[in-house]
Scaffold this motif. Structure first.
Motif, short mmCIF file in Angstrom:
data_model
loop_
_atom_site.label_atom_id
_atom_site.label_comp_id
_atom_site.label_asym_id
_atom_site.label_seq_id
_atom_site.Cartn_x
_atom_site.Cartn_y
_atom_site.Cartn_z
N LEU A 31 0.68 -0.96 -0.13
CA LEU A 31 0.01 0.24 0.28
C LEU A 31 0.91 1.33 -0.18
O LEU A 31 0.86 2.31 -0.78
CB LEU A 31 -0.90 0.25 0.88
N ILE A 34 1.98 1.64 -3.58
CA ILE A 34 0.73 2.44 -4.51
C ILE A 34 0.68 3.71 -4.15
O ILE A 34 0.41 4.17 -5.25
CB ILE A 34 -0.18 1.22 -4.36
N LEU A 35 0.82 4.05 -2.30
CA LEU A 35 0.45 5.77 -2.51
C LEU A 35 1.57 6.80 -2.69
O LEU A 35 1.17 7.16 -3.62
CB LEU A 35 0.28 5.62 -0.41
N THR A 38 0.88 5.95 -6.70
CA THR A 38 -0.45 7.05 -7.36
C THR A 38 -0.06 8.25 -7.36
O THR A 38 -0.38 9.11 -8.29
CB THR A 38 -1.33 6.60 -6.86
N TRP A 51 -6.75 5.54 -4.76
CA TRP A 51 -6.54 4.65 -5.43
C TRP A 51 -6.14 3.90 -3.91
O TRP A 51 -5.98 2.33 -4.26
CB TRP A 51 -5.38 4.46 -6.34
N THR A 52 -5.16 4.39 -3.32
CA THR A 52 -4.84 3.53 -2.02
C THR A 52 -5.45 2.82 -1.89
O THR A 52 -5.69 1.41 -0.78
CB THR A 52 -4.10 4.06 -0.60
#
Length: 115
Positions: A31, A34-35, A38, A51-52
């Motif tokens: 996560l 991804i954070l 993005t 998104w996260t």
């Protein structure tokens, strides 16, 4: 030199079971990637957060499905052992690649013909 291994250690985490702290660390790391990814792609903290959160929901759903799959497999193994209760079989100690369920599952998926 030698190390004494207690057989009770294997009963806590048998082959194929998921280990929650290991999953939790992997999920948090995923996560965070991804954070960061993005945020650098969009430049928006809100989009990155959205998104996260979506990725966290998908990961949690996958974890839930994996737990259901493992519980179903455990009941199947229990049913098979009950039917073969009369036959005596020697105890099998896990090998070096069978200690971690993730590695064993990956090897069995990639090479299904290996013992």
């Amino acid at each position: 030199m030698g190390e004494i291994v207690d057989d009770r250690m294997w009963s806590r985490r048998s082959v194929g079971q998921m280990y929650f702290p290991q999953f939790l660390v992997g999920m948090v790391a995923t996560l965070l990637v991804i954070l960061g990814w993005t945020y650098t792609s969009t430049g928006s903290a809100w989009a990155a957060l959205g998104w996260t959160v979506l990725a966290a929901v998908i990961l949690q759903a996958g974890y839930f499905a994996a737990v259901l799959w493992l519980v179903h497999g455990e009941t199947r193994v229990t049913d098979e052992t009950k039917s073969n209760e009369g036959a005596a079989s020697p105890a099998k100690l896990p090998g070096p690649f069978e200690r971690d369920g993730i590695i064993q599952a990956l090897i069995s998926r990639l090479f299904p013909r290996l013992p």
